[in-house]
Design a protein around this motif. Structure first.
Motif, mmCIF file in Angstrom:
data_model
loop_
_atom_site.group_PDB
_atom_site.id
_atom_site.type_symbol
_atom_site.label_atom_id
_atom_site.label_comp_id
_atom_site.label_asym_id
_atom_site.label_seq_id
_atom_site.Cartn_x
_atom_site.Cartn_y
_atom_site.Cartn_z
ATOM 1 N N VAL A 1 25.184 36.401 30.017
ATOM 2 C CA VAL A 1 24.077 36.888 29.326
ATOM 3 C C VAL A 1 23.084 37.422 30.495
ATOM 4 O O VAL A 1 22.305 38.472 30.271
ATOM 5 C CB VAL A 1 23.115 35.597 28.777
ATOM 6 N N SER A 2 23.612 37.484 31.570
ATOM 7 C CA SER A 2 22.531 37.969 32.718
ATOM 8 C C SER A 2 22.811 39.604 32.660
ATOM 9 O O SER A 2 22.122 40.439 33.120
ATOM 10 C CB SER A 2 23.009 37.500 34.053
ATOM 11 N N GLY A 3 23.994 39.986 32.258
ATOM 12 C CA GLY A 3 24.268 41.387 32.146
ATOM 13 C C GLY A 3 24.666 42.050 33.478
ATOM 14 O O GLY A 3 24.811 43.318 33.673
ATOM 15 N N LEU A 4 25.051 41.017 34.453
ATOM 16 C CA LEU A 4 25.489 41.539 35.855
ATOM 17 C C LEU A 4 26.796 41.834 36.064
ATOM 18 O O LEU A 4 27.199 41.998 37.392
ATOM 19 C CB LEU A 4 24.867 40.732 36.834
ATOM 20 N N THR A 5 27.664 41.231 35.231
ATOM 21 C CA THR A 5 29.215 41.205 35.483
ATOM 22 C C THR A 5 29.725 42.034 34.178
ATOM 23 O O THR A 5 29.561 41.457 33.187
ATOM 24 C CB THR A 5 29.808 40.020 35.941
ATOM 25 N N TYR A 6 30.717 42.804 34.356
ATOM 26 C CA TYR A 6 31.352 43.421 33.320
ATOM 27 C C TYR A 6 32.766 43.604 33.552
ATOM 28 O O TYR A 6 33.332 44.049 34.593
ATOM 29 C CB TYR A 6 30.738 45.086 33.089
ATOM 30 N N SER B 1 46.789 43.102 38.137
ATOM 31 C CA SER B 1 47.056 44.314 37.615
ATOM 32 C C SER B 1 46.353 44.829 36.273
ATOM 33 O O SER B 1 46.385 46.140 35.939
ATOM 34 C CB SER B 1 48.629 44.635 37.506
ATOM 35 N N LYS B 2 46.063 44.016 35.492
ATOM 36 C CA LYS B 2 45.434 44.257 34.180
ATOM 37 C C LYS B 2 43.799 44.026 34.185
ATOM 38 O O LYS B 2 43.063 44.298 32.893
ATOM 39 C CB LYS B 2 46.026 43.630 33.332
ATOM 40 N N THR B 3 43.280 43.409 35.078
ATOM 41 C CA THR B 3 41.802 43.086 35.028
ATOM 42 C C THR B 3 40.966 43.767 36.144
ATOM 43 O O THR B 3 41.493 43.573 37.188
ATOM 44 C CB THR B 3 41.494 41.656 34.963
ATOM 45 N N VAL B 4 39.957 44.361 35.591
ATOM 46 C CA VAL B 4 38.967 44.935 36.534
ATOM 47 C C VAL B 4 37.445 44.301 36.213
ATOM 48 O O VAL B 4 37.050 44.207 35.077
ATOM 49 C CB VAL B 4 39.043 46.506 36.506
ATOM 50 N N VAL B 5 36.872 43.966 37.394
ATOM 51 C CA VAL B 5 35.559 43.435 37.139
ATOM 52 C C VAL B 5 34.647 43.870 38.157
ATOM 53 O O VAL B 5 34.761 44.128 39.154
ATOM 54 C CB VAL B 5 35.608 42.084 37.576
ATOM 55 N N PHE B 6 33.734 44.464 37.057
ATOM 56 C CA PHE B 6 32.275 45.167 37.802
ATOM 57 C C PHE B 6 30.850 44.290 38.108
ATOM 58 O O PHE B 6 30.738 43.450 37.062
ATOM 59 C CB PHE B 6 31.938 46.328 37.058
ATOM 60 N N HIS B 7 30.663 44.039 39.359
ATOM 61 C CA HIS B 7 29.740 43.492 39.718
ATOM 62 C C HIS B 7 28.436 44.310 39.783
ATOM 63 O O HIS B 7 28.517 45.344 40.738
ATOM 64 C CB HIS B 7 29.643 42.436 40.994
ATOM 65 N N LEU B 8 27.222 44.378 38.954
ATOM 66 C CA LEU B 8 26.111 45.164 39.124
ATOM 67 C C LEU B 8 24.918 44.634 40.007
ATOM 68 O O LEU B 8 24.952 43.536 39.993
ATOM 69 C CB LEU B 8 25.730 45.533 37.592
ATOM 70 N N LYS B 9 24.435 45.533 40.440
ATOM 71 C CA LYS B 9 23.119 45.061 41.291
ATOM 72 C C LYS B 9 21.760 44.739 40.493
ATOM 73 O O LYS B 9 21.255 43.827 40.837
ATOM 74 C CB LYS B 9 22.546 46.268 42.197
ATOM 75 N N SER B 10 21.864 45.126 39.110
ATOM 76 C CA SER B 10 20.931 44.916 38.325
ATOM 77 C C SER B 10 21.522 45.120 36.703
ATOM 78 O O SER B 10 22.447 45.855 36.632
ATOM 79 C CB SER B 10 19.652 45.470 38.344
#
Length: 532
Positions: free
Chosen positions: A98-103, A155-164
């Motif tokens: 729910v934080s919206g910081l990880t996609y 090889s099939k998973t990519v995770v984005f960590h956002l600053k905000s």
């Protein structure tokens, strides 16, 4: 009688936290095997200062993005008629909490680059990190500046960590700022020089000759969701829009898009030629006049506000653009959620007396000398006529002494971002149809034009707050505040909002779907069939 087709695209969809899609590729119907020839006046030049014009890390303009959307694949894309990003190279993407910081995105099976190399999550990670590392001047890295880090746990998973938190992040992943490049071909820390590229999109680039043409073939390795309705496209480059129109009428080209001059548009609208059809659509293009707030003669807000009282948009759109554009009174165009007429509300109709009162109140009694630099006209653009009309309006007040000066086409953006100009205008084509994309590229901390104007309320409060809103309409009040702040401080003046036009011979199908909201010509939509 010539048909005027009115296409009404959706302007803004809701960004949802969970995005899922199904696979599929297509040979499409209407493919006779004969190349569809598309004409354009866009200029793509290889120079000493720009040795890699077809590298997504270096180029951020309509001409190159037109090529990138057709040749590179992103994790997400926009299906026909939709403004909601849908998985393409990915098969599913979602925010993980729910934080919206990880996609997180899961890659589609069997994705390959045009050279046959496998496309994996590692290539996605490489592409984002490369974009940030190169951080090319006037490149698109600012679109992904909120990415703190990227992981590829398998090889099939990519995770984005956002600053905000950023509800617009899926839309940014659907732009060439997140184009996936082959990590075995591209270097991490330097551009890929020359007129060459390796992508995994619907088309491969077979060849490109500066000032003449690019040749594209259907990419047999493409495994995304877009249906490709032809096997080959030739992009023919014209320096003169009238020669481009002549080529369309003789059948030397099948389609022409950017850029037609106002007289050509009006002529085609009135034409009775049954072999040519013109498609007109509402557009997201916005034309802005930027003011260097660090320039000695523009530091004083009263000077900039006086200019706002003098600019006559009705005259510009009537006399220069022959009513093929509409006056724009805010940084956010009409039709985009959250738009308000902030400049009209504050300055209403042009008034010399109110401009004079502002200047005299600031102790300014002499004419204010200024220079407006305009980009050299190419094809059907009207940059010179527009700049000269703006200078005429300001000079006619007796309060300003403005000179219009031309700049080379390929040097313009670089000099603008170096703050070499007092005043300059650009046409902004949205990366995605959201009010954020009309404000952040110019007024966020990492704005791509390196503008001197800084507004902490916009940067530290409004943009972070609006990006937390998955339901974008709930952010309208904050976006309205940002528009009012810009109208008060006048670091820029909105001039006009453009429509979209594309003309084609009557046997070309899919024309009504070929332009997206960024005026990109989506080659895959075009087919060859029977007029109908």
């Amino acid at each position: 009688m010539n048909r005027k087709l009115l296409v009404l695209p959706a302007l803004l969809g809701v960004m949802t936290p969970l995005i899922a899609g199904c696979g599929g590729t297509g040979g499409g119907s209407g493919d006779s095997g004969k190349a569809i020839v598309v004409g354009t006046t866009d200029s793509i030049e290889l120079t000493k200062d720009n040795p890699a014009p077809l590298d997504p890390a270096t180029s951020y303009d309509s001409a190159t993005w037109n090529i990138f959307y057709n040749t590179f694949q992103m994790l997400l894309t926009y299906p026909r008629g939709s403004t909601t990003p849908t998985p393409d190279a990915a098969k599913e993407c979602h925010y993980t909490d729910v934080s919206g910081l990880t996609y997180s995105c899961t890659m589609r099976d069997g994705q390959k680059f045009s050279n046959g190399h496998d496309l994996t999550a590692d290539d996605v990670k490489f592409s984002i990190e490369r974009m940030q590392k190169i951080n090319y001047k006037v490149g698109p890295a600012s679109l992904i500046s909120d990415v703190k880090s990227v992981e590829a746990p398998d090889s099939k998973t990519v995770v984005f960590h956002l600053k905000s938190a950023d509800a617009t992040f899926p839309a940014k992943l659907a732009t060439p700022a997140a184009a996936i490049v082959d990590s075995q071909v591209y270097d991490m820390d330097k551009p890929y020089n020359g007129f060459k590229l390796v992508g995994s999109g619907p088309y491969t680039l077979d060849s490109f000759v500066q000032g003449k043409q690019g040749v594209f073939s259907k990419n047999s390795h493409y495994g995304g969701i877009l249906k490709v309705n032809n096997s080959k496209v030739e992009l023919k480059l014209f320096a003169d829009s009238k020669k481009m129109e002549s080529a369309l009428k003789t059948g030397d080209i099948d389609v022409m898009s950017r850029t037609l001059d106002p007289d050509q548009i009006n002529g085609l609208l009135q034409s009775t030629d049954q072999k040519i059809k013109l498609t007109e659509a509402p557009g997201g293009e916005a034309r802005y006049l930027f003011l260097n707030t660090d320039s000695a003669n523009l530091k004083e807000v009263a000077v900039r506000q006086a200019m706002a009282w003098l600019i006559d948009r009705q005259a510009i759109t009537r006399d220069v653009y022959k009513r093929t554009a509409e006056p724009l009174y805010s940084v956010v165009p009409q039709g985009i959620t959250g738009h308000i007429n902030s400049f009209f509300n504050k300055y209403s109709k042009p008034s010399v007396s109110k401009a004079q009162a502002l200047l005299h109140g600031a102790g300014i009694h002499d004419k204010v000398p200024l220079t407006i630099n305009y980009r050299r006209d190419n094809g059907g653009t009207s940059n010179q006529a527009e700049a000269e009309e703006i200078a005429r309006q300001l000079n006619a007040s007796g309060l300003f002494q403005v000179t219009a000066k031309s700049e080379q086409w390929n040097a313009f953006l670089s000099k603008a971002s170096s703050r070499a100009y007092q005043i300059f205008a650009i046409s902004w084509l949205p990366d995605f149809p959201d009010p954020d994309n009309y404000i952040a590229p110019f007024f966020d901390k990492d704005n791509f034009l390196n503008l001197p104007y800084q507004n902490k309320q916009i940067q530290d409060q409004i943009l972070p707050a609006t990006r937390k809103q998955a339901e974008r309409s709930t952010a309208s009040t904050d976006f309205g505040t940002a528009q009012n702040l810009i109208a008060n401080d006048v670091p820029m003046l909105p001039l006009w909002q453009g429509k979209q036009y594309i003309a084609a011979r009557s046997d070309i199908t899919g024309v009504e779907w070929a332009l997206n909201s960024s005026t990109t010509t989506q080659f895959w939509e075009l087919g060859r069939g029977v007029s109908g």
